[in-house]
Design a protein around this motif. Structure first.
Motif, PDB file in Angstrom:
ATOM      1  N   GLU A 158       0.840  -1.201   0.000  1.00 51.43           N
ATOM      2  CA  GLU A 158       0.000   0.000   0.000  1.00 51.43           C
ATOM      3  C   GLU A 158       0.876   1.253   0.000  1.00 51.43           C
ATOM      4  OE1 GLU A 158      -0.496  -2.620   1.882  1.00 51.43           O
ATOM      5  OE2 GLU A 158      -2.593  -3.230   1.696  1.00 51.43           O
ATOM      6  N   ASP A 159       1.980   1.214   0.762  1.00 54.08           N
ATOM      7  CA  ASP A 159       2.932   2.330   0.746  1.00 54.08           C
ATOM      8  C   ASP A 159       3.512   2.509  -0.657  1.00 54.08           C
ATOM      9  OD1 ASP A 159       2.459   2.310   3.461  1.00 54.08           O
ATOM     10  OD2 ASP A 159       4.492   1.723   4.036  1.00 54.08           O
ATOM     11  N   ALA A 160       3.882   1.386  -1.274  1.00 55.86           N
ATOM     12  CA  ALA A 160       4.496   1.440  -2.598  1.00 55.86           C
ATOM     13  C   ALA A 160       3.529   1.993  -3.641  1.00 55.86           C
ATOM     14  CB  ALA A 160       4.966   0.047  -3.012  1.00 55.86           C
ATOM     15  N   LEU A 161       2.245   1.700  -3.506  1.00 54.31           N
ATOM     16  CA  LEU A 161       1.254   2.219  -4.443  1.00 54.31           C
ATOM     17  C   LEU A 161       1.352   3.737  -4.538  1.00 54.31           C
ATOM     18  CD1 LEU A 161      -1.326   1.730  -6.212  1.00 54.31           C
ATOM     19  CD2 LEU A 161      -2.647   2.045  -4.105  1.00 54.31           C
ATOM     20  N   ALA A 162       1.410   4.399  -3.378  1.00 60.56           N
ATOM     21  CA  ALA A 162       1.499   5.855  -3.365  1.00 60.56           C
ATOM     22  C   ALA A 162       2.883   6.347  -3.762  1.00 60.56           C
ATOM     23  CB  ALA A 162       1.134   6.386  -1.978  1.00 60.56           C
ATOM     24  N   ALA A 163       3.922   5.703  -3.241  1.00 65.07           N
ATOM     25  CA  ALA A 163       5.284   6.168  -3.511  1.00 65.07           C
ATOM     26  C   ALA A 163       5.622   6.086  -4.996  1.00 65.07           C
ATOM     27  CB  ALA A 163       6.283   5.365  -2.692  1.00 65.07           C
ATOM     28  N   LEU A 164       5.252   4.986  -5.636  1.00 63.69           N
ATOM     29  CA  LEU A 164       5.556   4.819  -7.055  1.00 63.69           C
ATOM     30  C   LEU A 164       4.793   5.825  -7.912  1.00 63.69           C
ATOM     31  CD1 LEU A 164       5.542   0.918  -7.204  1.00 63.69           C
ATOM     32  CD2 LEU A 164       7.529   2.388  -7.590  1.00 63.69           C
ATOM     33  N   THR A 172      -1.839   4.313   2.386  1.00 69.66           N
ATOM     34  CA  THR A 172      -1.610   4.886   1.057  1.00 69.66           C
ATOM     35  C   THR A 172      -1.757   6.398   1.103  1.00 69.66           C
ATOM     36  OG1 THR A 172      -2.380   2.869  -0.045  1.00 69.66           O
ATOM     37  CG2 THR A 172      -2.403   4.902  -1.333  1.00 69.66           C
ATOM     38  N   LEU A 173      -2.789   6.880   1.772  1.00 72.34           N
ATOM     39  CA  LEU A 173      -2.985   8.322   1.918  1.00 72.34           C
ATOM     40  C   LEU A 173      -1.810   8.962   2.642  1.00 72.34           C
ATOM     41  CD1 LEU A 173      -4.608  10.949   1.858  1.00 72.34           C
ATOM     42  CD2 LEU A 173      -5.824  10.153   3.912  1.00 72.34           C
ATOM     43  N   ALA A 174      -1.336   8.338   3.710  1.00 69.20           N
ATOM     44  CA  ALA A 174      -0.241   8.906   4.496  1.00 69.20           C
ATOM     45  C   ALA A 174       1.023   9.060   3.655  1.00 69.20           C
ATOM     46  CB  ALA A 174       0.039   8.032   5.719  1.00 69.20           C
ATOM     47  N   VAL A 175       1.340   8.049   2.848  1.00 71.02           N
ATOM     48  CA  VAL A 175       2.545   8.123   2.019  1.00 71.02           C
ATOM     49  C   VAL A 175       2.378   9.175   0.931  1.00 71.02           C
ATOM     50  CG1 VAL A 175       4.017   6.865   0.409  1.00 71.02           C
ATOM     51  CG2 VAL A 175       3.273   5.780   2.530  1.00 71.02           C
ATOM     52  N   ALA A 176       1.194   9.253   0.327  1.00 70.90           N
ATOM     53  CA  ALA A 176       0.961  10.277  -0.695  1.00 70.90           C
ATOM     54  C   ALA A 176       1.174  11.675  -0.126  1.00 70.90           C
ATOM     55  CB  ALA A 176      -0.453  10.138  -1.260  1.00 70.90           C
ATOM     56  N   ARG A 220      -5.655  13.996 -16.201  1.00 66.06           N
ATOM     57  CA  ARG A 220      -5.071  15.025 -17.041  1.00 66.06           C
ATOM     58  C   ARG A 220      -4.010  14.398 -17.943  1.00 66.06           C
ATOM     59  NH1 ARG A 220      -4.510  18.952 -11.734  1.00 66.06           N
ATOM     60  NH2 ARG A 220      -6.702  19.643 -11.713  1.00 66.06           N
ATOM     61  N   ALA A 221      -3.524  15.156 -18.916  1.00 63.70           N
ATOM     62  CA  ALA A 221      -2.484  14.657 -19.814  1.00 63.70           C
ATOM     63  C   ALA A 221      -1.282  14.195 -19.002  1.00 63.70           C
ATOM     64  CB  ALA A 221      -2.069  15.744 -20.790  1.00 63.70           C
ATOM     65  N   ASP A 222      -0.734  13.041 -19.358  1.00 69.80           N
ATOM     66  CA  ASP A 222       0.382  12.426 -18.656  1.00 69.80           C
ATOM     67  C   ASP A 222       0.033  12.028 -17.220  1.00 69.80           C
ATOM     68  OD1 ASP A 222       2.247  12.494 -20.778  1.00 69.80           O
ATOM     69  OD2 ASP A 222       2.644  14.606 -20.379  1.00 69.80           O
ATOM     70  N   GLY A 223      -1.250  11.911 -16.936  1.00 73.89           N
ATOM     71  CA  GLY A 223      -1.674  11.469 -15.621  1.00 73.89           C
ATOM     72  C   GLY A 223      -1.376  10.000 -15.400  1.00 73.89           C
ATOM     73  N   ILE A 224      -1.360   9.605 -14.132  1.00 74.86           N
ATOM     74  CA  ILE A 224      -0.979   8.248 -13.737  1.00 74.86           C
ATOM     75  C   ILE A 224      -2.161   7.526 -13.099  1.00 74.86           C
ATOM     76  CG2 ILE A 224       0.524   6.872 -12.253  1.00 74.86           C
ATOM     77  CD1 ILE A 224       2.005   8.234 -14.537  1.00 74.86           C
ATOM     78  N   LEU A 225      -2.453   6.346 -13.600  1.00 74.32           N
ATOM     79  CA  LEU A 225      -3.389   5.432 -12.946  1.00 74.32           C
ATOM     80  C   LEU A 225      -2.555   4.346 -12.285  1.00 74.32           C
ATOM     81  CD1 LEU A 225      -6.215   4.246 -12.364  1.00 74.32           C
ATOM     82  CD2 LEU A 225      -6.043   3.045 -14.571  1.00 74.32           C
ATOM     83  N   ALA A 226      -2.652   4.244 -10.967  1.00 71.52           N
ATOM     84  CA  ALA A 226      -1.920   3.229 -10.204  1.00 71.52           C
ATOM     85  C   ALA A 226      -2.942   2.299  -9.565  1.00 71.52           C
ATOM     86  CB  ALA A 226      -1.036   3.870  -9.141  1.00 71.52           C
ATOM     87  N   VAL A 227      -2.757   1.000  -9.752  1.00 74.86           N
ATOM     88  CA  VAL A 227      -3.744   0.015  -9.308  1.00 74.86           C
ATOM     89  C   VAL A 227      -3.060  -1.040  -8.451  1.00 74.86           C
ATOM     90  CG1 VAL A 227      -5.421  -1.718 -10.042  1.00 74.86           C
ATOM     91  CG2 VAL A 227      -5.121   0.380 -11.387  1.00 74.86           C
ATOM     92  N   TRP A 228      -3.603  -1.265  -7.259  1.00 73.69           N
ATOM     93  CA  TRP A 228      -3.105  -2.306  -6.359  1.00 73.69           C
ATOM     94  C   TRP A 228      -3.888  -3.593  -6.590  1.00 73.69           C
ATOM     95  CZ3 TRP A 228      -5.096  -5.716  -2.879  1.00 73.69           C
ATOM     96  CH2 TRP A 228      -4.213  -6.313  -1.969  1.00 73.69           C
ATOM     97  N   SER A 229      -3.193  -4.719  -6.486  1.00 73.31           N
ATOM     98  CA  SER A 229      -3.861  -6.011  -6.609  1.00 73.31           C
ATOM     99  C   SER A 229      -3.142  -7.049  -5.770  1.00 73.31           C
ATOM    100  CB  SER A 229      -3.885  -6.457  -8.076  1.00 73.31           C
ATOM    101  OG  SER A 229      -4.446  -7.751  -8.204  1.00 73.31           O
ATOM    102  N   ALA A 230      -3.884  -8.010  -5.274  1.00 70.63           N
ATOM    103  CA  ALA A 230      -3.277  -9.101  -4.515  1.00 70.63           C
ATOM    104  C   ALA A 230      -2.421  -9.995  -5.398  1.00 70.63           C
ATOM    105  CB  ALA A 230      -4.363  -9.927  -3.821  1.00 70.63           C
ATOM    106  N   GLY A 231      -2.712 -10.017  -6.704  1.00 66.18           N
ATOM    107  CA  GLY A 231      -1.946 -10.874  -7.605  1.00 66.18           C
ATOM    108  C   GLY A 231      -1.889 -10.296  -8.998  1.00 66.18           C
ATOM    109  N   GLY A 232      -1.126 -10.939  -9.871  1.00 74.26           N
ATOM    110  CA  GLY A 232      -0.985 -10.480 -11.243  1.00 74.26           C
ATOM    111  C   GLY A 232      -2.177 -10.853 -12.107  1.00 74.26           C
ATOM    112  N   ASP A 233      -2.259 -10.229 -13.278  1.00 73.70           N
ATOM    113  CA  ASP A 233      -3.369 -10.496 -14.181  1.00 73.70           C
ATOM    114  C   ASP A 233      -2.975  -9.964 -15.557  1.00 73.70           C
ATOM    115  OD1 ASP A 233      -5.740 -10.436 -15.688  1.00 73.70           O
ATOM    116  OD2 ASP A 233      -6.982 -10.146 -13.923  1.00 73.70           O
ATOM    117  N   SER A 234      -2.503 -10.840 -16.446  1.00 77.37           N
ATOM    118  CA  SER A 234      -2.048 -10.401 -17.762  1.00 77.37           C
ATOM    119  C   SER A 234      -3.182  -9.827 -18.588  1.00 77.37           C
ATOM    120  CB  SER A 234      -1.387 -11.565 -18.501  1.00 77.37           C
ATOM    121  OG  SER A 234      -2.307 -12.632 -18.674  1.00 77.37           O
TER     122      SER A 234
END
Length: 228
Positions: free
Chosen positions: A47-53, A76-80, A174-188
């Motif tokens: 959760e920390d990494a979600l915000a930091a990345l 996540t909020l705290a790290v952001a 916005r342009a060049d905006g980032i969508l960051a998604v957390w998941s318990a596992g991968g999903d191709s």
């Protein structure tokens, strides 16, 4: 072994189970009936990494505006807030009012009481409703809802990870905006959907705890082009 103490419970909207908040000493756990533990105050590395990345990709932007879908335990909020400057704004959408109350009460100190930060605001609303109503509104959208693309607690959450949900997220950025998604596992398949939606996507594996524990997945997807 110190026993777990049930502090509170709250229904999952839609009648799909119940969230329960437990405490054992200084440790907290949020669980959902029928599925076990959703989150633990001692395992929030991903959760920390979600915000930091995500925030690392916003360096240099003036007055960045973020949307976080899912308050959880507030990590996540705290790290952001820690990573962003004093001119930032972070909007949190949390569907379950009890989760907000827990973060204002017993859980608050675990993440350093981020809801007390003037840059943060909470709306007790389904993040999907916000995504549908916003255009070119956010520099980053962080989704930590349910179990990721493979829904666990609420079937309606699956829309967020569908073609329609990704199109709404694309439009809300916005342009060049980032969508960051957390998941318990991968999903191709989800990686492919991100790319079909117009994102430049990468999949990153991170630990639930620092240097140990289960591996979780974070997608970082950039919206290219000009906002319109």
């Amino acid at each position: 072994m110190i026993p777990w103490n049930l502090l509170d419970r709250a229904p999952v909207p839609g009648g799909e189970g119940e969230l329960r908040l437990y405490q054992r000493g200084e440790e907290f756990s949020i669980r959902v009936t029928g599925h076990g533990e959703l989150m633990n105050s001692r395992a929030h590395g991903s959760e920390d990494a979600l915000a930091a990345l995500a925030c690392a990709r916003l360096v240099g932007r003036e007055r960045p505006r973020l949307l976080i879908g899912g308050l959880g335990m507030g990590f996540t909020l705290a790290v952001a807030l820690r990573e962003l400057g004093p001119d930032a704004e972070v909007v949190v959408a949390e569907l379950v009012p009890a989760v907000v109350a827990w973060n204002r009460g017993a859980l608050g100190a675990q993440a350093g009481n981020p809801l007390l930060d003037a840059r943060a605001s909470v709306q007790e609303i389904d993040v999907a409703r916000l995504l549908r109503s916003q255009r070119n509104a956010f520099d980053a959208i962080l989704l930590d809802v349910d179990n990721g693309p493979e829904g666990l607690t609420r079937d309606a959450n699956n829309w967020l990870y569908s073609n329609g949900g990704l199109a709404a997220a694309f439009a809300a950025l916005r342009a060049d905006g980032i969508l960051a998604v957390w998941s318990a596992g991968g999903d191709s398949d989800f990686t492919d959907r991100l790319r079909r939606a117009g994102f430049e996507a990468e999949e990153i594996r991170v630990r639930a705890r620092i240097s140990k524990g289960a591996r979780h997945t974070i997608w970082l997807a950039r919206r290219g082009g000009v906002s319109g």
